[in-house]
Scaffold this active site. Structure first.
Site, PDB file in Angstrom:
ATOM      1  N   HIS A 176       0.788  -1.243  -0.174  1.00 29.27           N
ATOM      2  CA  HIS A 176       0.005  -0.085   0.101  1.00 29.27           C
ATOM      3  C   HIS A 176       0.842   1.034  -0.092  1.00 29.27           C
ATOM      4  O   HIS A 176       2.209   1.033   0.047  1.00 29.27           O
ATOM      5  CB  HIS A 176      -0.956   0.066   1.255  1.00 29.27           C
ATOM      6  CG  HIS A 176      -0.374  -0.523   2.421  1.00 29.27           C
ATOM      7  ND1 HIS A 176       0.761   0.451   3.093  1.00 29.27           N
ATOM      8  CD2 HIS A 176      -0.378  -1.396   3.395  1.00 29.27           C
ATOM      9  CE1 HIS A 176       1.093   0.170   4.218  1.00 29.27           C
ATOM     10  NE2 HIS A 176       0.465  -0.983   4.312  1.00 29.27           N
ATOM     11  N   GLU A 177       0.151   2.472   0.188  1.00 28.09           N
ATOM     12  CA  GLU A 177       1.162   3.535   0.102  1.00 28.09           C
ATOM     13  C   GLU A 177       2.078   3.823   1.244  1.00 28.09           C
ATOM     14  O   GLU A 177       3.239   4.619   0.991  1.00 28.09           O
ATOM     15  CB  GLU A 177       0.047   4.783   0.260  1.00 28.09           C
ATOM     16  CG  GLU A 177      -0.559   5.283  -0.997  1.00 28.09           C
ATOM     17  CD  GLU A 177       0.722   5.745  -2.040  1.00 28.09           C
ATOM     18  OE1 GLU A 177       1.569   6.465  -1.743  1.00 28.09           O
ATOM     19  OE2 GLU A 177       0.799   4.914  -3.109  1.00 28.09           O
ATOM     20  N   HIS A 195       3.960   1.132   2.120  1.00 28.66           N
ATOM     21  CA  HIS A 195       5.335   0.600   1.506  1.00 28.66           C
ATOM     22  C   HIS A 195       5.893   1.402   0.301  1.00 28.66           C
ATOM     23  O   HIS A 195       6.957   1.560   0.220  1.00 28.66           O
ATOM     24  CB  HIS A 195       4.871  -0.552   0.814  1.00 28.66           C
ATOM     25  CG  HIS A 195       4.189  -1.566   1.720  1.00 28.66           C
ATOM     26  ND1 HIS A 195       2.978  -2.173   1.899  1.00 28.66           N
ATOM     27  CD2 HIS A 195       4.992  -2.391   2.786  1.00 28.66           C
ATOM     28  CE1 HIS A 195       2.879  -3.031   2.733  1.00 28.66           C
ATOM     29  NE2 HIS A 195       4.111  -3.298   3.241  1.00 28.66           N
ATOM     30  N   GLN A 201       6.974 -15.997  11.838  1.00 26.07           N
ATOM     31  CA  GLN A 201       6.734 -14.804  12.857  1.00 26.07           C
ATOM     32  C   GLN A 201       5.206 -14.672  13.107  1.00 26.07           C
ATOM     33  O   GLN A 201       4.698 -13.896  13.648  1.00 26.07           O
ATOM     34  CB  GLN A 201       7.197 -13.381  12.120  1.00 26.07           C
ATOM     35  CG  GLN A 201       6.508 -13.065  10.959  1.00 26.07           C
ATOM     36  CD  GLN A 201       6.862 -11.641  10.377  1.00 26.07           C
ATOM     37  OE1 GLN A 201       8.076 -11.863   9.724  1.00 26.07           O
ATOM     38  NE2 GLN A 201       6.281 -10.829  10.492  1.00 26.07           N
ATOM     39  N   SER A 259      -2.280  -0.404   6.890  1.00 20.69           N
ATOM     40  CA  SER A 259      -1.797  -1.434   7.321  1.00 20.69           C
ATOM     41  C   SER A 259      -2.428  -2.589   6.142  1.00 20.69           C
ATOM     42  O   SER A 259      -3.543  -2.310   5.781  1.00 20.69           O
ATOM     43  CB  SER A 259      -2.323  -1.857   8.472  1.00 20.69           C
ATOM     44  OG  SER A 259      -2.142  -3.461   8.827  1.00 20.69           O
ATOM     45  N   ARG A 268      -3.223  -5.228   6.986  1.00 23.73           N
ATOM     46  CA  ARG A 268      -4.677  -5.749   7.508  1.00 23.73           C
ATOM     47  C   ARG A 268      -5.993  -5.045   7.540  1.00 23.73           C
ATOM     48  O   ARG A 268      -7.000  -5.640   8.077  1.00 23.73           O
ATOM     49  CB  ARG A 268      -4.239  -6.340   8.871  1.00 23.73           C
ATOM     50  CG  ARG A 268      -3.249  -7.348   9.300  1.00 23.73           C
ATOM     51  CD  ARG A 268      -2.952  -7.765  10.573  1.00 23.73           C
ATOM     52  NE  ARG A 268      -2.290  -9.010  10.513  1.00 23.73           N
ATOM     53  CZ  ARG A 268      -0.983  -9.114  10.585  1.00 23.73           C
ATOM     54  NH1 ARG A 268      -0.177  -7.982  10.870  1.00 23.73           N
ATOM     55  NH2 ARG A 268      -0.335 -10.137  10.708  1.00 23.73           N
TER      56      ARG A 268
HETATM   57  O1  PAF Z   1       7.022  -5.669   8.540  1.00 23.23           O
HETATM   58  C1  PAF Z   1       7.191  -6.387   7.951  1.00 23.23           C
HETATM   59  O2  PAF Z   1       6.370  -6.592   6.938  1.00 23.23           O
HETATM   60  C2  PAF Z   1       7.783  -7.971   8.203  1.00 23.23           C
HETATM   61  O3  PAF Z   1       7.605  -7.898   9.807  1.00 23.23           O
HETATM   62  C3  PAF Z   1       8.950  -8.110   7.622  1.00 23.23           C
HETATM   63  C4  PAF Z   1      10.065  -6.853   8.293  1.00 23.23           C
HETATM   64  C5  PAF Z   1       9.127  -7.894   6.204  1.00 23.23           C
HETATM   65  C6  PAF Z   1       9.829  -9.303   8.048  1.00 23.23           C
HETATM   66  O4  PAF Z   1       8.991 -10.542   7.493  1.00 23.23           O
END
Ligand code: PAF
Length: 304
Positions: free
Chosen positions: A40-41, A43, A67, A191, A193
């Site tokens: 998204h914006e 990123h 994670q 986000s 999400r």
């Molecule tokens: O912030 C994220 O999208 C993730 O935690 C990352 C840094 C790409 C690690 O998987």
């Protein structure tokens, strides 16, 4: 824009670009934006910063299974490879690294990177093991891409603090560059999400940025306010929303994420002009949102 799916490929493409650009005006510094896709914006702003600061811009898209906890949203984490590649192209990315899970974790892993302390508070308390997964995958990505600079959004402020500590402790020669939170016009932090939210949940979620803004103003203007009062005010504001279920609201030093003692609280930090983070995680239905504000404290007059 080159798309590399294997570690060998991405290494060779980056080495080639470094050679080509070593004498170019933009230079051969590698700027890296690691992501889990569904861009998204927020990123896009990281990719633009990387483009401005480095001669070679690398993006990784990898939904990192280690994670996510057993009851989290790994299986339904949103994905959109085609749209992601379009956005990357638009932002002038040179190389996209798109590995599979098998490429990143081909055999049973015996090594985990743990940043103690910082990883255990805030999101670490409700997502045990999450930051081990982040630190481990980011170490692997750093070893693969070998960037000079890596760009991360400040919405994940604890992630930035964990990774900065990891880089310092392990003498990784990489500059971590935190970039500002990007918000919708109405204040909701961007986000991946957010797509899970219903219209009503999205409307109610505005209480997060609103209460953070009000608290920041209070801390900046009221020398006598205590950390406990600020946390209580934010908590009460969020509890007005019937759809919100608070995971945590906390106020800590930044970037060490240590508790403020109620007596010395802000006043000690004001003298040293230290920074604090007011951070929160709140669930709307099954969607857990995080947001924060980081404040560098300056001395304020006792009577405003
Ligand atoms: O912030 C994220 O999208 C993730 O935690 C990352 C840094 C790409 C690690 O998987």
């Amino acid at each position: 824009m080159k798309i590399a799916k294997t570690i060998a490929e991405v290494r060779s493409v980056i080495a080639e670009l470094r050679k080509e650009r070593s004498s170019s005006a933009s230079g051969d510094k590698v700027g890296f934006v690691p992501t889990m896709g569904y861009l998204h914006e927020g990123h896009a702003s990281l990719l633009r910063r990387s483009r401005q600061e480095s001669g070679i811009s690398v993006l990784s898209i990898f939904v990192n299974p280690i994670q996510f906890g057993p009851n989290e949203d790994l299986d339904r984490y949103p994905r959109s490879e085609e749209a992601d590649l379009k956005l990357a192209e638009r932002e002038g990315v040179d190389v996209v690294f798109l590995p599979s899970v098998e490429e990143m974790y081909p055999e049973e892993r015996k090594t985990t990177v743990t940043v103690t302390g910082i990883s255990e508070r805030l999101c670490g308390a409700s997502r045990p093991g999450h930051f081990d997964g982040v630190a481990t995958v980011v170490s692997k990505l750093f070893n693969i891409v070998k960037p000079d600079q890596a760009f991360f959004g400040a919405k994940d402020a604890q992630q930035v603090a964990v990774l900065q500590k990891m880089v310092n402790d392990l003498n990784m020669d990489i500059e971590i560059i935190p970039c500002p939170i990007i918000r919708e016009e109405d204040g909701l932090a961007l986000s991946s999400r957010n797509v899970y939210l219903s219209e009503e949940q999205r409307r109610e979620a505005l209480v997060l940025s609103r209460s953070l803004r009000a608290a920041a103003l209070r801390i900046e203007s009221d020398a006598a306010v205590t950390p406990g009062q600020v946390i209580a005010e934010v908590t009460t504001a969020i509890q007005q929303s019937p759809l919100a279920e608070i995971d945590y609201v906390d106020l800590l030093t930044f970037p060490n994420l240590e508790p403020l003692d109620e007596q010395g609280g802000f006043s000690k930090l004001r003298v040293s002009e230290g920074s604090v983070i007011l951070a929160l995680a709140v669930k709307f239905g099954s969607t857990r949102l995080i947001d924060n504000t980081i404040m560098k404290l300056k001395e304020v007059p006792l009577h405003v």
